[in-house]
Write a protein that holds these residues in place. Sequence first.
Motif, short mmCIF file in Angstrom:
data_model
loop_
_atom_site.label_atom_id
_atom_site.label_comp_id
_atom_site.label_asym_id
_atom_site.label_seq_id
_atom_site.Cartn_x
_atom_site.Cartn_y
_atom_site.Cartn_z
N THR A 175 0.87 -1.19 0.00
CA THR A 175 0.00 0.00 0.00
C THR A 175 0.89 1.23 0.00
OG1 THR A 175 -0.02 0.05 2.42
CG2 THR A 175 -1.84 -1.11 1.35
N ALA A 176 0.28 2.38 -0.29
CA ALA A 176 1.05 3.64 -0.29
C ALA A 176 1.63 3.91 1.09
CB ALA A 176 0.15 4.79 -0.73
N GLN A 177 0.87 3.59 2.12
CA GLN A 177 1.31 3.89 3.49
C GLN A 177 2.50 3.04 3.92
OE1 GLN A 177 -1.64 3.87 6.71
NE2 GLN A 177 -0.14 2.95 8.06
N GLY A 178 2.48 1.76 3.59
CA GLY A 178 3.47 0.85 4.18
C GLY A 178 3.18 0.67 5.65
N ILE A 179 4.21 0.61 6.47
CA ILE A 179 4.04 0.40 7.92
C ILE A 179 4.69 1.55 8.67
CG2 ILE A 179 4.55 -1.14 9.88
CD1 ILE A 179 2.82 -2.60 7.95
N ARG A 180 3.98 2.14 9.63
CA ARG A 180 4.59 3.12 10.55
C ARG A 180 4.80 2.43 11.88
NH1 ARG A 180 0.53 8.11 10.82
NH2 ARG A 180 -0.89 6.42 11.39
N ALA A 181 5.87 2.81 12.58
CA ALA A 181 6.11 2.22 13.89
C ALA A 181 6.26 3.32 14.92
CB ALA A 181 7.37 1.36 13.86
N ALA A 182 5.80 3.05 16.15
CA ALA A 182 5.96 3.97 17.27
C ALA A 182 6.69 3.23 18.39
CB ALA A 182 4.59 4.45 17.75
N GLY A 183 7.65 3.91 18.99
CA GLY A 183 8.45 3.29 20.06
C GLY A 183 9.91 3.25 19.66
N ASP A 184 10.75 2.73 20.53
CA ASP A 184 12.19 2.66 20.28
C ASP A 184 12.46 1.70 19.11
OD1 ASP A 184 14.89 2.20 20.25
OD2 ASP A 184 15.04 1.60 22.37
N PRO A 185 13.00 2.21 17.99
CA PRO A 185 13.20 1.34 16.81
C PRO A 185 14.10 0.14 17.10
CG PRO A 185 13.58 3.66 16.25
CD PRO A 185 13.44 3.60 17.74
N ASP A 186 14.95 0.25 18.13
CA ASP A 186 15.89 -0.85 18.43
C ASP A 186 15.34 -1.83 19.46
OD1 ASP A 186 17.86 -0.04 16.67
OD2 ASP A 186 18.60 1.47 18.11
N THR A 275 -8.00 -1.53 -2.76
CA THR A 275 -9.06 -0.55 -2.50
C THR A 275 -8.74 0.31 -1.28
OG1 THR A 275 -10.35 -2.23 -1.32
CG2 THR A 275 -10.88 -1.87 -3.64
N ASP A 276 -7.48 0.25 -0.82
CA ASP A 276 -7.02 1.21 0.18
C ASP A 276 -7.19 2.60 -0.44
OD1 ASP A 276 -5.67 2.34 2.38
OD2 ASP A 276 -3.76 2.27 1.34
N PRO A 277 -7.84 3.55 0.25
CA PRO A 277 -8.08 4.85 -0.39
C PRO A 277 -6.82 5.68 -0.60
CG PRO A 277 -8.97 4.82 1.86
CD PRO A 277 -8.52 3.42 1.55
N TRP A 278 -5.74 5.37 0.16
CA TRP A 278 -4.51 6.18 0.04
C TRP A 278 -3.71 5.68 -1.15
CZ3 TRP A 278 -5.61 10.06 2.87
CH2 TRP A 278 -6.37 9.88 4.04
N THR A 279 -3.28 6.62 -2.02
CA THR A 279 -2.66 6.20 -3.28
C THR A 279 -1.21 6.67 -3.44
OG1 THR A 279 -3.62 8.15 -4.31
CG2 THR A 279 -4.84 6.09 -4.55
N ALA A 280 -0.74 7.54 -2.58
CA ALA A 280 0.65 8.00 -2.72
C ALA A 280 1.21 8.30 -1.34
CB ALA A 280 0.74 9.24 -3.61
N HIS A 281 2.54 8.27 -1.24
CA HIS A 281 3.21 8.50 0.03
C HIS A 281 4.56 9.12 -0.28
CE1 HIS A 281 4.94 7.55 4.01
NE2 HIS A 281 6.02 7.20 3.34
N ALA A 282 4.90 10.16 0.43
CA ALA A 282 6.23 10.76 0.28
C ALA A 282 6.93 10.67 1.62
CB ALA A 282 6.10 12.21 -0.16
N ALA A 283 8.07 10.02 1.65
CA ALA A 283 8.83 9.93 2.91
C ALA A 283 9.41 11.30 3.22
CB ALA A 283 9.93 8.90 2.78
N SER A 284 9.46 11.65 4.51
CA SER A 284 10.09 12.90 4.92
C SER A 284 11.60 12.76 4.77
CB SER A 284 9.77 13.18 6.39
OG SER A 284 8.39 13.21 6.59
#
Length: 301
Positions: A175-186, A275-284
Motif C-alpha cells: 500500500t502507499a502507506q506501508g508500515i509506521r512504527a511507534a516506540g524505540d526502533p531498536d 481498495t485502500d483509499p490512500w494512493t501515494a506516500h512521500a517519505a520525509s
Amino acid sequence: MARVRGNLPPVPALSEVLAALDVLWPPERAEGWDAVGTVCGDPDAEVRRVLFAVDPVQEIADEAVQLGADLLVTHHPLYLRGTTTVAASTFKGRVVHSLIKHDIALHVAHTNADTADPGVSDALAGALDLRILRPLVPDASDPAGRRGLGRICELPHPMRLSELAGYAAARLPATAQGIRAAGDPDREIRTLAVSGGSGDSLFDDVRAAGVDAFLTADLRHHPASEATQHSPLALLDAAHWATEWPWCEQAAAQLDAVSDRHGWGLRTHVSRTVTDPWTAHAASAPLTSPPDNSHTTGAPR
Ligand SMILES: [Zn+2]
C-alpha cells in the motif's frame, strides 16, 4: 436444493451457499451496530463463481461483472446505517445496480468474521507467519476460548522494532502507506498482538496482555501517544485494507472446503484490486530533530 445435472457437479442455489457462509461467520455474532448478511441476491439463483474482496466499491463490482461472478462476498458493509435510496445516482446505488443487472448477489461478513475461529486476525497473523497463542479479547460465550477479537502471537524469531516494520511491510499487501512504527526502533520484539482493521480501542487489552508490540490500523495521534507514554509498548500501524485483505484468501479457502464437501464445484476468486483509499506516500527527510534554520539566512558571520 442443489440441482443435479447428469454427471456434472450439482449447482448450489444462493440460499445454500449463504447458509454455508452463515455457519462460518454466524450473523448473530456480529456487533449490534453492524450490518452483515445479504445486501442483494435471489435465494433461488444458481451460484458457480464467487469473488471475495474487502470493500464493496464500484471497482470491485466491476471486477465481479468481468469475472462472471454470481456472488460477491465482502468484509465491509455497503450500507452500515440504512438508506432510503439505491438510485444509481449515488455511488452505493450504482454498486447495487451493477450487481443486480448482472445477477450478482452481495453478502457481507464483517464483525462476525472478525471474531470467528478462524477470523480476520488469524488471517493477518498467518500472513505474518506468527504463532497464534490466544484471542486478545476472548469471546465469553466460547468455552473453548478460541473465538474473540484480535490475536496474541509470538514472532517466528525476535526482531528489532524497525526490522519488524520492514518484515510486516514485505509480507502484507503493498500500500502507499506501508508500515509506521511507534516506540524505540531498536527495541527487541518477541510477542505481538494483532487486530485487523481499526484497533485503537483495544489498547487497554493490549497492555493487559503484556505483549511487546501491537500491529493494527488507523492509529491516531492521541491514543498512540498515550499508549506509548503509559508503557514501553511498541506500535505498528498498517493500512486498514492491508490488515484485512488476508482474510479474503482465508475465506475463499474455507468456502472451497465447503464446496468440496458438497461436490458443488464452486470457483472462488480473491480480488487483488487495492481498495485502500490512500494512493501515494512521500517519505520525509531522514528522521531527526526539526531543522535548525538559524544559520540558513543572512550573510555568513
Ligand atoms: Zn475493516
